[in-house]
Design an enzyme around this catalytic site. Structure first.
Site, PDB file in Angstrom:
ATOM      1  N   ASP A  13       0.815  -1.227   0.000  1.00 21.33           N
ATOM      2  CA  ASP A  13       0.000   0.000   0.000  1.00 21.33           C
ATOM      3  C   ASP A  13       0.845   1.271   0.000  1.00 21.33           C
ATOM      4  OD1 ASP A  13      -2.245  -1.701   0.319  1.00 21.33           O
ATOM      5  OD2 ASP A  13      -1.879  -1.741   2.469  1.00 21.33           O
ATOM      6  N   LYS A  16       2.090   2.361  -5.081  1.00 20.25           N
ATOM      7  CA  LYS A  16       2.800   1.886  -6.285  1.00 20.25           C
ATOM      8  C   LYS A  16       2.036   2.191  -7.560  1.00 20.25           C
ATOM      9  CE  LYS A  16       2.927  -2.272  -4.460  1.00 20.25           C
ATOM     10  NZ  LYS A  16       2.574  -2.017  -3.057  1.00 20.25           N
ATOM     11  N   GLY A  40      -3.839  -4.296  -4.698  1.00 21.42           N
ATOM     12  CA  GLY A  40      -4.832  -3.290  -5.077  1.00 21.42           C
ATOM     13  C   GLY A  40      -4.093  -2.032  -5.453  1.00 21.42           C
ATOM     14  N   HIS A  41      -3.960  -1.783  -6.747  1.00 22.33           N
ATOM     15  CA  HIS A  41      -3.216  -0.607  -7.194  1.00 22.33           C
ATOM     16  C   HIS A  41      -4.195   0.455  -7.669  1.00 22.33           C
ATOM     17  CE1 HIS A  41       0.665  -3.138  -7.835  1.00 22.33           C
ATOM     18  NE2 HIS A  41       0.259  -3.075  -6.590  1.00 22.33           N
ATOM     19  N   GLN A 223       2.358  -5.893  -3.284  1.00 23.14           N
ATOM     20  CA  GLN A 223       2.657  -5.960  -1.844  1.00 23.14           C
ATOM     21  C   GLN A 223       3.952  -5.180  -1.554  1.00 23.14           C
ATOM     22  OE1 GLN A 223       1.848  -9.420  -3.312  1.00 23.14           O
ATOM     23  NE2 GLN A 223      -0.166  -8.540  -3.113  1.00 23.14           N
TER      24      GLN A 223
HETATM   25  P1  IMP Z   1      -2.443 -12.786   1.508  1.00 18.43           P
HETATM   26  O1  IMP Z   1      -1.496 -12.220   0.500  1.00 18.43           O
HETATM   27  O2  IMP Z   1      -3.885 -12.539   1.159  1.00 18.43           O
HETATM   28  O3  IMP Z   1      -2.157 -14.225   1.817  1.00 18.43           O
HETATM   29  O4  IMP Z   1      -2.228 -11.994   2.881  1.00 18.43           O
HETATM   30  C1  IMP Z   1      -1.036 -12.141   3.668  1.00 18.43           C
HETATM   31  C2  IMP Z   1      -0.657 -10.817   4.327  1.00 18.43           C
HETATM   32  O5  IMP Z   1      -0.248  -9.885   3.317  1.00 18.43           O
HETATM   33  C3  IMP Z   1      -1.784 -10.128   5.087  1.00 18.43           C
HETATM   34  O6  IMP Z   1      -1.231  -9.427   6.189  1.00 18.43           O
HETATM   35  C4  IMP Z   1      -2.333  -9.121   4.090  1.00 18.43           C
HETATM   36  O7  IMP Z   1      -2.967  -8.038   4.720  1.00 18.43           O
HETATM   37  C5  IMP Z   1      -1.041  -8.701   3.403  1.00 18.43           C
HETATM   38  N1  IMP Z   1      -1.250  -8.232   2.024  1.00 18.43           N
HETATM   39  C6  IMP Z   1      -1.456  -8.971   0.925  1.00 18.43           C
HETATM   40  N2  IMP Z   1      -1.557  -8.201  -0.157  1.00 18.43           N
HETATM   41  C7  IMP Z   1      -1.406  -6.934   0.256  1.00 18.43           C
HETATM   42  C8  IMP Z   1      -1.377  -5.669  -0.420  1.00 18.43           C
HETATM   43  O8  IMP Z   1      -1.497  -5.565  -1.651  1.00 18.43           O
HETATM   44  N3  IMP Z   1      -1.193  -4.582   0.365  1.00 18.43           N
HETATM   45  C9  IMP Z   1      -0.999  -4.671   1.706  1.00 18.43           C
HETATM   46  N4  IMP Z   1      -1.003  -5.821   2.373  1.00 18.43           N
HETATM   47  C10 IMP Z   1      -1.207  -6.947   1.660  1.00 18.43           C
END
Ligand code: IMP
Length: 430
Positions: A13, A16, A40-41, A223
């Site tokens: 977040d 990007k 989520g971009h 991420q």
């Molecule tokens: P997962 O990727 O859904 O398995 O989530 C694993 C961890 O990564 C959790 O803490 C999510 O909140 C975090 N996470 C996954 N994708 C994002 C992102 O795009 N932005 C921020 N945190 C993320």
């Protein structure tokens, strides 16, 4: 032509989408190399906001080839919905987008497993986005995943049956959740066959042709480094490598095909989901420091994918130092500087202390990271408005001092500075 990896270097977040969108007019190809619908971009162009999850942020630009690499995981329902939203807005998606035939598919049982495992963990949950990311990568590594190209394979039915037998045992017997039917899976497979398979391609070959022709490539990360499965706050991480090195394996290019690594981070820190956060000030669980609340409110810190409120805190120097090291960051892109406007003082974490000793780098163990004490430098804040500034001389002296200290502490120059959500709200430095 420069080939750049643009990655988040905090916990995701970092903004990007905007930075990648800004760089896109100067590149010929934008390629995603890991993650999936958990990303989520957000792009803000004029008064229109577009949130992309799988699709590279270059898709809004004419003449930009967009590639989804083998390192990503693709949910057919989600990706087709994303494509249709863009198509309705007049974007010729199928002319601009190619998907690696080696991409792993997120199937309904991956989402069901993600939800059931999180529910079973209770207070120890990871706080995943619930999109089936972990179970899908797990199947990839266990060699039972279904790739886009496998939709053409003779043994697909047998493999799905075997997967369902295993998954339904886990869901029903072990996790006490509902089973997934073959029909549910077939709907996803049929949709992928109809809408995604026509876009399937040999991505390394396409990339190689572009690079040989002298085109420039932007490798778009999702991420952030602290969510990397190896280098992040394990186990509170996502299930892919999010670091710059993952661009190579996740697309099928060699190390010589990367020139620059742009590390994107906020002027403060946020995190969604569980896990250590040494400089945390504010969260939905009752931590309520006014400066953190200021960041959450002024920064509108809610997850682009899940809508969850984000945890907020001061800029964490050791985290960004670590990220500069593991990614070979050549320049920082600092976002949301304007969110700090109006704070009387601003703190910068320059190191951690553990059991009275100053640490040289961040601990690999989450329990230790939870126990570190941030060492802060306190700098005077500013009351002036930096929102929308387009040159350094429009910034108050105290903001410039903070930025200089960030460069020193992180041992990396700032290349770009974002002062608001719009494309024009930017200062280019190097
Ligand atoms: P997962 O990727 O859904 O398995 O989530 C694993 C961890 O990564 C959790 O803490 C999510 O909140 C975090 N996470 C996954 N994708 C994002 C992102 O795009 N932005 C921020 N945190 C993320």
């Amino acid at each position: 032509m420069t080939n750049t990896v643009a990655i988040g270097i905090q916990w995701g977040d970092e903004g990007k989408g905007k930075i990648v969108d800004l760089l896109t007019p100067d590149v010929d190809v934008v390629a995603r190399f890991q993650g999936g619908p958990n990303a989520g971009h957000t792009l803000v162009i004029g008064d229109q906001k577009t949130v992309l999850n799988h699709i590279p942020s270059g898709i809004l630009h004419e003449n930009t080839a967009c590639l989804i690499g083998n390192g990503t995981v693709v949910d057919p329902f989600h990706l087709v919905e994303e494509m249709d939203t863009l198509i309705k807005a007049g974007i010729p998606v199928s002319e601009r987008l190619k998907i690696s035939e080696r991409c792993q598919l997120i199937l309904p049982y991956h989402r069901a497993l993600d939800a059931a495992r999180e529910a079973a963990k209770g207070k120890d949950k990871i706080g995943t986005t619930g999109k089936g990311i972990g179970p899908c990568y797990e199947d990839k590594t266990a060699r039972r995943g279904i790739r886009l190209i496998d939709l053409k394979s003779d043994d697909l039915n047998a493999r799905i049956d075997a997967n369902l037998e295993y998954v339904n045992f886990m869901l029903v017997e072990y996790l006490k959740a509902e089973m997934i039917s073959r029909e549910d899976v077939d709907k996803a497979l049929d949709l992928a066959r109809e809408r995604l398979l026509p876009l399937a391609a040999d991505v390394p070959l396409i990339l190689q042709r572009h690079i040989k022709a002298g085109d420039s490539v932007l490798y778009e990360g999702a991420q952030g480094s602290m969510l990397d499965v190896d280098h992040g706050t394990y186990p509170y991480v996502t299930s892919s490598n999010t670091v710059a090195g993952a661009a190579l394996a996740g697309l099928g290019v060699g190390p010589g095909q990367v020139d620059e690594v742009l590390g994107i981070c906020k002027a403060y820190t946020t995190r969604v989901g569980s896990g250590p956060f040494p400089t945390e000030l504010y969260n939905a669980e009752g931590m309520n420091c006014p400066s953190g609340k200021h960041m959450a409110e002024r920064g509108q810190e809610f997850g682009a994918t899940t809508g969850r409120p984000r945890r907020t805190g001061w800029f964490d120097g050791p985290v960004v130092q670590h990220a500069v090291r593991i990614n070979g960051v050549t320049g920082l892109a600092i976002t949301k500087l304007d969110v700090l406007d109006g704070l009387e003082e601003v703190k910068l974490c320059v190191a951690y202390e553990l059991n009275g000793e100053r640490l040289e780098s961040i601990p690999a163990c989450c329990n230790q990271l939870d126990a570190v004490v941030p060492i802060y430098e306190t700098l005077p804040g500013w009351s002036e408005n930096t929102f929308g500034a387009t040159s350094m001389d429009q910034l108050p002296a105290n903001a410039v001092t903070l930025l200089k200290r960030i460069e020193e502490v992180c041992e990396c120059p700032i290349a770009m500075l974002s002062t608001g959500p719009d494309r024009n709200h930017i200062i280019h430095l190097h």
